[in-house]
Design a protein around this motif. Structure first.
Motif, PDB file in Angstrom:
ATOM      1  N   GLY A 145       9.671  -9.987 -12.943  1.00 43.53           N
ATOM      2  CA  GLY A 145      10.324 -10.584 -14.114  1.00 43.53           C
ATOM      3  C   GLY A 145      11.780 -10.185 -14.166  1.00 43.53           C
ATOM      4  O   GLY A 145      12.309  -9.528 -13.262  1.00 43.53           O
ATOM      5  N   THR A 146      12.443 -10.595 -15.233  1.00 45.02           N
ATOM      6  CA  THR A 146      13.843 -10.238 -15.450  1.00 45.02           C
ATOM      7  C   THR A 146      14.022  -9.774 -16.895  1.00 45.02           C
ATOM      8  O   THR A 146      13.231 -10.123 -17.774  1.00 45.02           O
ATOM      9  CB  THR A 146      14.778 -11.428 -15.179  1.00 45.02           C
ATOM     10  N   GLU A 147      15.024  -8.962 -17.076  1.00 41.86           N
ATOM     11  CA  GLU A 147      15.373  -8.474 -18.412  1.00 41.86           C
ATOM     12  C   GLU A 147      16.890  -8.509 -18.577  1.00 41.86           C
ATOM     13  O   GLU A 147      17.637  -8.347 -17.613  1.00 41.86           O
ATOM     14  CB  GLU A 147      14.874  -7.033 -18.607  1.00 41.86           C
ATOM     15  N   ARG A 148      17.339  -8.752 -19.837  1.00 42.35           N
ATOM     16  CA  ARG A 148      18.769  -8.681 -20.144  1.00 42.35           C
ATOM     17  C   ARG A 148      19.046  -7.363 -20.843  1.00 42.35           C
ATOM     18  O   ARG A 148      18.378  -7.014 -21.820  1.00 42.35           O
ATOM     19  CB  ARG A 148      19.192  -9.848 -21.023  1.00 42.35           C
ATOM     20  N   VAL A 149      20.001  -6.641 -20.299  1.00 47.17           N
ATOM     21  CA  VAL A 149      20.339  -5.329 -20.849  1.00 47.17           C
ATOM     22  C   VAL A 149      21.837  -5.265 -21.128  1.00 47.17           C
ATOM     23  O   VAL A 149      22.644  -5.935 -20.455  1.00 47.17           O
ATOM     24  CB  VAL A 149      19.938  -4.200 -19.892  1.00 47.17           C
ATOM     25  N   LEU A 150      22.209  -4.475 -22.111  1.00 45.35           N
ATOM     26  CA  LEU A 150      23.608  -4.319 -22.489  1.00 45.35           C
ATOM     27  C   LEU A 150      24.144  -3.049 -21.839  1.00 45.35           C
ATOM     28  O   LEU A 150      23.690  -1.952 -22.108  1.00 45.35           O
ATOM     29  CB  LEU A 150      23.735  -4.211 -24.013  1.00 45.35           C
ATOM     30  N   THR A 151      25.084  -3.226 -20.915  1.00 47.40           N
ATOM     31  CA  THR A 151      25.697  -2.087 -20.248  1.00 47.40           C
ATOM     32  C   THR A 151      27.205  -2.214 -20.329  1.00 47.40           C
ATOM     33  O   THR A 151      27.781  -3.251 -19.971  1.00 47.40           O
ATOM     34  CB  THR A 151      25.270  -2.019 -18.769  1.00 47.40           C
ATOM     35  N   ILE A 158      18.859  -8.148 -15.104  1.00 46.75           N
ATOM     36  CA  ILE A 158      18.376  -7.310 -14.010  1.00 46.75           C
ATOM     37  C   ILE A 158      16.938  -7.704 -13.656  1.00 46.75           C
ATOM     38  O   ILE A 158      16.209  -8.255 -14.486  1.00 46.75           O
ATOM     39  CB  ILE A 158      18.425  -5.811 -14.362  1.00 46.75           C
ATOM     40  N   GLU A 159      16.561  -7.460 -12.425  1.00 45.61           N
ATOM     41  CA  GLU A 159      15.203  -7.747 -11.976  1.00 45.61           C
ATOM     42  C   GLU A 159      14.277  -6.573 -12.313  1.00 45.61           C
ATOM     43  O   GLU A 159      14.656  -5.406 -12.171  1.00 45.61           O
ATOM     44  CB  GLU A 159      15.170  -7.998 -10.466  1.00 45.61           C
ATOM     45  N   VAL A 160      13.093  -6.915 -12.763  1.00 44.13           N
ATOM     46  CA  VAL A 160      12.069  -5.897 -13.015  1.00 44.13           C
ATOM     47  C   VAL A 160      11.168  -5.823 -11.788  1.00 44.13           C
ATOM     48  O   VAL A 160      10.561  -6.816 -11.395  1.00 44.13           O
ATOM     49  CB  VAL A 160      11.235  -6.241 -14.261  1.00 44.13           C
ATOM     50  N   LEU A 161      11.141  -4.650 -11.176  1.00 38.26           N
ATOM     51  CA  LEU A 161      10.387  -4.465  -9.938  1.00 38.26           C
ATOM     52  C   LEU A 161       9.084  -3.716 -10.204  1.00 38.26           C
ATOM     53  O   LEU A 161       8.990  -2.901 -11.125  1.00 38.26           O
ATOM     54  CB  LEU A 161      11.217  -3.688  -8.917  1.00 38.26           C
TER      55      LEU A 161
END
Length: 226
Positions: A145-151, A158-161
């Motif tokens: 999956g993918t997630e959106r993160v605040l950096t 980012i990809e969820v592995l």
């Protein structure tokens, strides 16, 4: 001295050699090289149909069993008690596995083996696949999956592995090995009862001794030693 040599006479009187069923089977098939003669196919109606080594080999091939060489002792006598034991095994009922189980019992006895119930084996969770590079061996990962993160004030995707895992050996493999041992044990129990009740053995006495039933239960039991 072999079991064969210990079965004989002393002072003119026959001495019966007391053997547990597994030892008796190993003596018959391993020492005496008794022939396992199986019933003819059900569709064979000719009276007096001969079945011997060739038929046994044919059945082993059809059932995927290993064919062992030198089933007969060349030019030597097979003890009559060994032939009775082999004939008893050949009569294995279908409810206990029939021809397939008869062959298995004979082959294990001839090899002096007990079915492998995978003692001491514990299923372990391991990666499905690993890869090796200059940094060493690592588990293979897949994107799930993918997630959106605040950096640093910016939103990033980012990809969820994840690492796929499996159980080795699978618990069903261990359970299957244990069921195979139980089936073999039941077959030996039937052979033992038949030989004890039949009273056809002249120089061998089959005792009530049996291999341990479900040895994995005893192996898993905690020690009672203080």
């Amino acid at each position: 001295m072999s079991m064969q040599g210990r079965i004989g006479r002393a002072g003119g009187a026959k001495i019966k050699r007391a053997l547990g069923v597994q030892a008796a089977l190993e003596w018959a098939f391993r020492v005496e090289k008794a022939q396992l003669e199986l019933p003819p196919p059900k569709d064979v109606v000719e009276e007096g149909f001969g079945f011997g080594l060739e038929y046994v080999l044919m059945q082993r091939g059809a059932l995927g069993c290993k064919v062992d060489g030198g089933q007969h002792k060349m030019g030597s006598y097979t003890h009559a008690d060994a032939e009775v034991i082999a004939a008893t095994v050949a009569g294995m009922p279908d409810s206990l596995g029939g021809i397939r189980m008869a062959i298995r019992v004979a082959e294990l006895a001839r090899a002096g083996l007990t079915p492998d119930w995978m003692p001491g084996v514990v299923p372990r969770c391991v990666p499905v696949e690993t890869k090796r590079n200059q940094h060493g061996e690592r588990s293979t990962t897949i994107v799930v999956g993918t997630e959106r993160v605040l950096t640093r004030g910016k939103w990033r995707t980012i990809e969820v592995l994840a690492c796929p895992v499996t159980w080795r050996p699978h618990p069903e493999q261990i359970a299957s090995a244990q069921r195979g041992y139980e089936d073999w044990w039941q077959a030996l129990d039937w052979v033992r009862d038949g030989l004890m009740v039949g009273g056809m053995l002249r120089e061998v006495e089959v005792t009530g001794a049996m291999p341990r039933a479900r040895p994995w239960i005893h192996a898993a039991a905690p020690s009672s030693a203080s």
